[in-house]
Design a protein around this motif. Structure first.
Motif, PDB file in Angstrom:
ATOM      1  N   ALA A  35     -28.289 -95.292  40.627  1.00  0.00           N
ATOM      2  CA  ALA A  35     -27.809 -95.014  39.432  1.00  0.00           C
ATOM      3  C   ALA A  35     -27.689 -93.903  39.016  1.00  0.00           C
ATOM      4  CB  ALA A  35     -28.523 -95.930  38.291  1.00  0.00           C
ATOM      5  N   HIS A  36     -28.930 -93.067  39.081  1.00  0.00           N
ATOM      6  CA  HIS A  36     -29.007 -91.740  38.628  1.00  0.00           C
ATOM      7  C   HIS A  36     -27.837 -90.534  39.488  1.00  0.00           C
ATOM      8  CE1 HIS A  36     -33.250 -92.071  36.836  1.00  0.00           C
ATOM      9  NE2 HIS A  36     -32.186 -92.385  36.225  1.00  0.00           N
ATOM     10  N   TRP A  37     -27.900 -91.030  40.730  1.00  0.00           N
ATOM     11  CA  TRP A  37     -26.792 -90.336  41.759  1.00  0.00           C
ATOM     12  C   TRP A  37     -25.178 -90.549  41.269  1.00  0.00           C
ATOM     13  CZ3 TRP A  37     -22.318 -92.172  44.120  1.00  0.00           C
ATOM     14  CH2 TRP A  37     -21.718 -91.147  45.260  1.00  0.00           C
ATOM     15  N   SER A  38     -25.077 -91.692  40.585  1.00  0.00           N
ATOM     16  CA  SER A  38     -23.655 -92.169  40.200  1.00  0.00           C
ATOM     17  C   SER A  38     -23.300 -91.339  38.885  1.00  0.00           C
ATOM     18  CB  SER A  38     -23.712 -93.741  39.767  1.00  0.00           C
ATOM     19  OG  SER A  38     -23.799 -94.533  41.024  1.00  0.00           O
ATOM     20  N   VAL A  39     -24.415 -91.190  37.882  1.00  0.00           N
ATOM     21  CA  VAL A  39     -24.293 -90.504  36.802  1.00  0.00           C
ATOM     22  C   VAL A  39     -24.180 -88.894  37.229  1.00  0.00           C
ATOM     23  CG1 VAL A  39     -25.182 -89.690  34.535  1.00  0.00           C
ATOM     24  CG2 VAL A  39     -25.368 -92.124  35.268  1.00  0.00           C
ATOM     25  N   ALA A  40     -25.231 -88.536  37.978  1.00  0.00           N
ATOM     26  CA  ALA A  40     -25.000 -87.084  38.322  1.00  0.00           C
ATOM     27  C   ALA A  40     -23.392 -86.681  38.986  1.00  0.00           C
ATOM     28  CB  ALA A  40     -26.137 -86.797  39.262  1.00  0.00           C
ATOM     29  N   ARG A  41     -23.033 -87.630  39.618  1.00  0.00           N
ATOM     30  CA  ARG A  41     -21.745 -87.443  40.217  1.00  0.00           C
ATOM     31  C   ARG A  41     -20.342 -87.642  39.378  1.00  0.00           C
ATOM     32  NH1 ARG A  41     -22.106 -86.287  45.807  1.00  0.00           N
ATOM     33  NH2 ARG A  41     -19.988 -85.705  45.506  1.00  0.00           N
ATOM     34  N   ALA A  42     -20.732 -88.057  38.448  1.00  0.00           N
ATOM     35  CA  ALA A  42     -19.858 -88.934  37.391  1.00  0.00           C
ATOM     36  C   ALA A  42     -18.708 -87.786  37.076  1.00  0.00           C
ATOM     37  CB  ALA A  42     -20.217 -89.202  36.144  1.00  0.00           C
ATOM     38  N   ALA A  43     -18.901 -86.425  36.788  1.00  0.00           N
ATOM     39  CA  ALA A  43     -17.929 -85.563  36.506  1.00  0.00           C
ATOM     40  C   ALA A  43     -17.005 -85.326  38.048  1.00  0.00           C
ATOM     41  CB  ALA A  43     -18.377 -84.243  36.329  1.00  0.00           C
ATOM     42  N   GLN A  44     -17.286 -85.488  39.022  1.00  0.00           N
ATOM     43  CA  GLN A  44     -16.496 -85.214  40.201  1.00  0.00           C
ATOM     44  C   GLN A  44     -15.977 -86.425  40.859  1.00  0.00           C
ATOM     45  OE1 GLN A  44     -20.172 -84.456  40.411  1.00  0.00           O
ATOM     46  NE2 GLN A  44     -19.775 -82.007  39.843  1.00  0.00           N
ATOM     47  N   LEU A  45     -16.462 -87.499  40.546  1.00  0.00           N
ATOM     48  CA  LEU A  45     -15.868 -88.783  40.901  1.00  0.00           C
ATOM     49  C   LEU A  45     -15.231 -89.657  39.904  1.00  0.00           C
ATOM     50  CD1 LEU A  45     -19.040 -89.698  43.194  1.00  0.00           C
ATOM     51  CD2 LEU A  45     -16.796 -88.754  44.050  1.00  0.00           C
ATOM     52  N   GLY A  46     -15.196 -89.288  38.685  1.00  0.00           N
ATOM     53  CA  GLY A  46     -14.551 -90.053  37.862  1.00  0.00           C
ATOM     54  C   GLY A  46     -15.238 -91.379  37.268  1.00  0.00           C
ATOM     55  N   VAL A  47     -16.665 -91.436  37.420  1.00  0.00           N
ATOM     56  CA  VAL A  47     -17.322 -92.451  36.909  1.00  0.00           C
ATOM     57  C   VAL A  47     -17.381 -92.660  35.390  1.00  0.00           C
ATOM     58  CG1 VAL A  47     -19.678 -93.494  36.907  1.00  0.00           C
ATOM     59  CG2 VAL A  47     -18.948 -92.185  38.899  1.00  0.00           C
ATOM     60  N   THR A  48     -17.010 -93.684  35.108  1.00  0.00           N
ATOM     61  CA  THR A  48     -17.266 -94.047  33.366  1.00  0.00           C
ATOM     62  C   THR A  48     -18.245 -94.765  33.059  1.00  0.00           C
ATOM     63  OG1 THR A  48     -15.455 -95.865  33.721  1.00  0.00           O
ATOM     64  CG2 THR A  48     -14.658 -93.833  33.277  1.00  0.00           C
ATOM     65  N   GLY A  49     -18.941 -95.531  33.789  1.00  0.00           N
ATOM     66  CA  GLY A  49     -20.032 -96.482  33.474  1.00  0.00           C
ATOM     67  C   GLY A  49     -20.797 -96.729  34.535  1.00  0.00           C
ATOM     68  N   VAL A  50     -22.146 -96.993  34.379  1.00  0.00           N
ATOM     69  CA  VAL A  50     -23.335 -97.088  35.172  1.00  0.00           C
ATOM     70  C   VAL A  50     -24.002 -98.055  34.741  1.00  0.00           C
ATOM     71  CG1 VAL A  50     -24.860 -96.450  37.211  1.00  0.00           C
ATOM     72  CG2 VAL A  50     -23.135 -94.943  36.253  1.00  0.00           C
ATOM     73  N   ALA A  51     -24.302 -99.587  35.288  1.00  0.00           N
ATOM     74  CA  ALA A  51     -24.990-100.556  35.040  1.00  0.00           C
ATOM     75  C   ALA A  51     -26.110-100.727  36.023  1.00  0.00           C
ATOM     76  CB  ALA A  51     -24.365-101.706  34.414  1.00  0.00           C
TER      77      ALA A  51
ATOM     78  N   GLU B 244     -29.541-104.771  32.976  1.00  0.00           N
ATOM     79  CA  GLU B 244     -28.853-104.844  31.372  1.00  0.00           C
ATOM     80  C   GLU B 244     -28.944-103.389  30.948  1.00  0.00           C
ATOM     81  OE1 GLU B 244     -31.786-107.168  29.386  1.00  0.00           O
ATOM     82  OE2 GLU B 244     -31.278-109.056  30.262  1.00  0.00           O
ATOM     83  N   ARG B 245     -29.375-102.512  31.682  1.00  0.00           N
ATOM     84  CA  ARG B 245     -29.511-101.195  31.358  1.00  0.00           C
ATOM     85  C   ARG B 245     -28.038-100.460  31.605  1.00  0.00           C
ATOM     86  NH1 ARG B 245     -35.128 -98.241  30.800  1.00  0.00           N
ATOM     87  NH2 ARG B 245     -33.830 -97.181  29.054  1.00  0.00           N
ATOM     88  N   GLN B 246     -27.648 -99.797  30.503  1.00  0.00           N
ATOM     89  CA  GLN B 246     -26.149 -99.198  30.996  1.00  0.00           C
ATOM     90  C   GLN B 246     -26.013 -97.780  30.356  1.00  0.00           C
ATOM     91  OE1 GLN B 246     -23.126-101.643  29.140  1.00  0.00           O
ATOM     92  NE2 GLN B 246     -23.615-103.471  30.223  1.00  0.00           N
TER      93      GLN B 246
END
Length: 292
Positions: A247-263, A266-268
């Motif tokens: 989950a943290h990897w996904s948020v950390a790479r969000a700018a490069q990969l275009g991630v808009t949300g991670v769950a 129940e935590r988002q």
């Protein structure tokens, strides 16, 4: 009104009123000044707003917090992810992140002292690889871990001494200045500090495909249980700590990969939520990644 000896019209007090043209010029000048002030105020407020809204990631662990820009955070996530893929202890990630922070501020730079380049400022002339290889973050990070594993008792010895044995730096004590940052980053990015990383980012305009993200997770973290579906990717982790790392990897790479949300359960984390960070709720070993 009394006549003025100089030919100017005066009122009863003897004070000459402004002629009509002078009054008009005065009013025009006042309007110009007000416009400049108003414009300057708008510019200043816009600058303040933009500075507050600058993309930034915050990493927290054990009551400490560090702030990095999205590029630094993405690189830090890659370094931590490779330690997980190689089944190394979190201390290995701490040493690597401490070193990268000192050497390059965790940026994959193309310059440095003599022929040094990359995240760890490794030198082709010292046998780390070719310049092209070293500028590949996955390659350079793995080379760092290869060298680290050859250092006796790296899991318990002083971090600065271990980093110096790997790097052979001309400034051996400099690593000590960044041990705190290395510990905080490693704790969050290896999943030991749940909800320890959140980013405030600009709106996503492009995004990678779920298949591309799945491949990146496999290469960097060794994650194989990733199922693409539409514009999302579901990852089933072996345990909750690994799920938080994903989950943290996904948020950390969000700018490069275009991630808009991670769950994660129940935590988002919602990209549009700005500084709000992670929502409350129960976590689980299942991570859902939504892409633009």
């Amino acid at each position: 009104m009394a006549p003025d000896p100089l030919g100017l019209v005066t009122d009863e007090s003897g004070v000459s009123p402004d002629p009509p043209r002078r009054r008009r010029r005065g009013r025009a000048a006042l309007l110009v000044v007000l416009a400049i002030v108003a414009g300057g105020g708008w510019a200043a407020s816009r600058f303040l707003y933009d500075s507050v809204r600058t993309p930034q990631c915050t990493i927290t662990a054990a009551g400490m917090a560090e702030s990095l820009d999205p590029e630094q955070t993405g690189n830090a996530a890659l370094i931590a992810a490779l330690s997980i893929k190689r089944d190394l202890p979190p201390r290995a990630a701490t040493i690597a992140l401490t070193t990268a922070y000192q050497e390059s501020k965790i940026l994959n730079i193309t310059y440095g002292d003599r022929d040094s380049v990359g995240l760890f400022q490794q030198r082709p002339s010292q046998g780390w690889g070719t310049r092209k290889q070293i500028l590949d973050p996955v390659y350079s990070t793995n080379k760092f871990y290869d060298a680290l594993l050859k250092v006796e008792d790296y899991e318990h010895a002083d971090i600065t001494e271990i980093a110096q044995k790997v790097q052979r730096s001309g400034y051996p004590e400099a690593y000590r200045d960044h041990e705190g940052q290395g510990r905080v980053l490693a704790s969050a990015l290896t999943g030991h500090s749940p909800a320890g990383l959140s980013c405030r980012l600009e709106e996503a305009t492009t995004g990678a495909s779920p298949a591309t993200v799945a491949k990146a997770l496999a290469v960097e973290m060794g994650v194989k249980q990733a199922e693409p579906s539409g514009q999302s990717l579901t990852v089933t982790a072996p345990d909750q700590r690994t799920a938080w790392a994903v989950a943290h990897w996904s948020v950390a790479r969000a700018a490069q990969l275009g991630v808009t949300g991670v769950a994660i359960g129940e935590r988002q984390w919602d990209r549009d939520a700005g500084d709000e960070g992670w929502s409350e709720g129960a976590a689980s070993p299942t991570v859902s990644i939504t892409l633009r």
